[in-house]
Design a protein around this motif. Structure first.
Motif, short mmCIF file in Angstrom:
data_model
loop_
_atom_site.label_atom_id
_atom_site.label_comp_id
_atom_site.label_asym_id
_atom_site.label_seq_id
_atom_site.Cartn_x
_atom_site.Cartn_y
_atom_site.Cartn_z
N THR A 365 0.76 -1.21 -0.08
CA THR A 365 -0.03 -0.13 -0.15
C THR A 365 0.87 1.34 -0.02
N GLN A 369 -2.13 7.20 0.46
CA GLN A 369 -3.23 6.96 0.31
C GLN A 369 -3.91 6.24 1.58
N LYS A 373 -7.26 7.78 3.25
CA LYS A 373 -8.46 6.81 3.80
C LYS A 373 -8.82 7.26 4.92
#
Length: 507
Positions: A365, A369, A373
């Motif tokens: 990941t 990002q 979130k």
């Protein structure tokens, strides 16, 4: 919260219906007078008006169904839900029927009682307006409309301001091109140095590091920490990271004091790096003022770094200590080069990982990002609140515009006489607009303290929060006045510019 907002919007629509129904009383006065003169009693009139109201709500319900079907995919995608319109459920139609009847009765009751009370003789003469009571009731309902709209404007402003405030919060590291490898194995960890060298020699990465937790995810807090001046018998609780010497350059820490861990200094194995919150928690004024003790080992303070955002951005920073060898290191973080082509690079990195351990499934990941979130729910609240507020303002403006149109039409002869007697267009505009300016100000005085109390309570959920400034109320109050003036002025100016001959020639 959104159920409450929906109820407020329905209330605005009901107020519009009531105001417009009563404002049209002169137009319906003769109709009511004729009905009464031919024997229709008040109970029958009330039933007829209520039926009209329920029919209006029913038609609105029919129109809403295709709109719901059209918007549901967007709503589900935006909110991450799977809402469905239960057209095959009897319970749905039962709720819909009860809602239609309830809304029809609640919005139509006052107009039906008012209209049915007309004296038939006065009504046939066009004198159906009775006293000042209905004017006072209408003003109260307009004030409620303004109060609801202004409250929602203030709430939306505060939600957006809070979100932007948290988004601008320093995170203490650079999350651009930073990748958390979420799949690893004992074989990968054992051969990490060799793997890292391969990736670096191939020009695939800028740096890589091993740690017990990812930089953006504090996974462990523990008690038993002591230091000089700490009176806690069981020791204090702090966040715990174990990192290697490459962690700081990989995540690009910002050092406030001291230096990074180094392989050149063997004594760094009994040193600790603190974040700002940890240094403040311990009362550390300089690096040599205190030592941190844990499990019988005294660690000298090597450095103090800027607080890193390792938990929710809406929370306060946990005092955290970073060690070299306290816990197993199983989390891999890599930093890509700035000019890299991400997809191609990550495929190449995956090949090297699977070559080192063929049994793993490579996954990863991006930290930026992951960080983004954490704002998803807040972003959704902001967008939906803005949408509902815009809808509430639109409904209020439509109702206000129509109401002013009817009332201005009823005063057209008065306006004509005033113009004949020398009243100016500006004076007439002030006459027609002043009342609504005062109603807006009264609505603001009701909404502002209520919004302050409720939004301050909402902001208590967040440790890192804005202070509610008086400027927020000045901006929203000014905007509400502007919207009111724009809505009212169109009809007011039109009436002020009308030719008095057209309105008085029949007298």
């Amino acid at each position: 919260m959104f159920a409450l907002v929906s109820a407020l919007i329905i209330l605005l629509a009901c107020i519009n219906f009531i105001n417009l129904s009563t404002a049209r009383s002169i137009k319906r006065g003769k109709e009511i007078g004729i009905l009464k003169s031919i024997g229709v009693n008040r109970r029958q009139l009330i039933q007829g008006f209520l039926f009209e109201s329920i029919l209006s709500v029913f038609l609105a319900f029919i129109l809403s169904l295709p709109l719901i079907l059209l918007l549901l995919p967007w709503i589900n995608g935006f909110t991450g839900t799977e809402l469905l319109l239960p057209l095959h459920s009897i319970f749905f139609y039962l709720i819909a029927f009860l809602s239609i009847v309830l809304l029809g009765l609640s919005s139509g009751l006052y107009p039906s009682l008012f209209l049915s009370s007309f004296n038939p003789i006065l009504a046939l003469k066009g004198k159906s307006i009775q006293g000042n009571s209905k004017f006072q009731a209408r003003k109260i309902m307009v004030v409620i409309q303004f109060a609801i709209s202004i409250f929602m404007m203030i709430a939306t402003y505060l939600v957006i301001t809070q979100l932007n405030y948290v988004k601008d919060r320093p995170i203490g590291y650079s999350n651009k091109n930073l990748v958390n490898v979420t799949s690893s194995s004992g074989e990968i960890i054992k051969k990490f140095d060799v793997l890292k060298k391969e990736l670096f020699d191939k020009g695939l990465i800028q740096d890589a590091t091993l740690s017990s937790s990812f930089v953006n995810n504090l996974a462990l807090t523990g008690g038993g920490f002591t230091w000089q001046g700490n009176d806690a018998k069981e020791g204090s609780i702090m966040g715990i990271y174990t990192i290697d010497e490459n962690f700081a350059p990989t995540v690009q820490w910002k050092f406030m004091k001291g230096r990074n861990f180094s392989k050149d200094f063997k004594t760094d194995s009994i040193a600790v790096i603190l974040n700002e919150a940890g240094a403040k928690y311990m009362g550390v004024s300089d690096l040599n003022s205190k030592q941190l003790s844990f499990r019988g080992v005294k660690y000298r303070i090597l450095a103090i770094i800027q607080n890193t955002m390792s938990e929710s951005p809406f929370k306060s920073i946990t005092p955290t200590a970073y060690f070299l060898n306290l816990l197993p290191k199983s989390k891999i973080t890599i930093r890509l080069k700035d000019d890299t082509e991400v997809n191609t690079t990550m495929k190449a990195i995956a090949m090297h990982f699977t070559k080192t351990d063929p049994d793993i499934t490579f996954s990863y990941t991006f930290t930026d990002q992951d960080y983004g979130k954490q704002f998803k729910q807040m972003e959704m609240i902001r967008s939906l609140t803005s949408l509902f507020t815009g809808l509430a303002i639109l409904i209020s403006c439509l109702g206000l515009y129509a109401l002013v149109s009817f009332l201005t039409e009823q005063r057209e002869k008065e306006i004509g006489i005033r113009k004949v007697l020398g009243a100016s267009e500006l004076g007439l505009w002030k006459l027609l607009s002043a009342e609504y300016i005062w109603l807006t100000l009264i609505g603001f005085m009701i909404a502002a303290p209520l919004a302050y109390l409720l939004m301050d309570k909402w902001l208590e959920n967040y440790v890192y929060r804005i202070a509610i400034s008086w400027s927020i109320f000045v901006v929203t109050g000014g905007l509400a006045l502007f919207i009111t003036l724009v809505t009212v002025s169109f009809q007011a100016v039109k009436a002020a510019l009308s030719n008095p001959i057209d309105t008085l020639r029949n007298e």
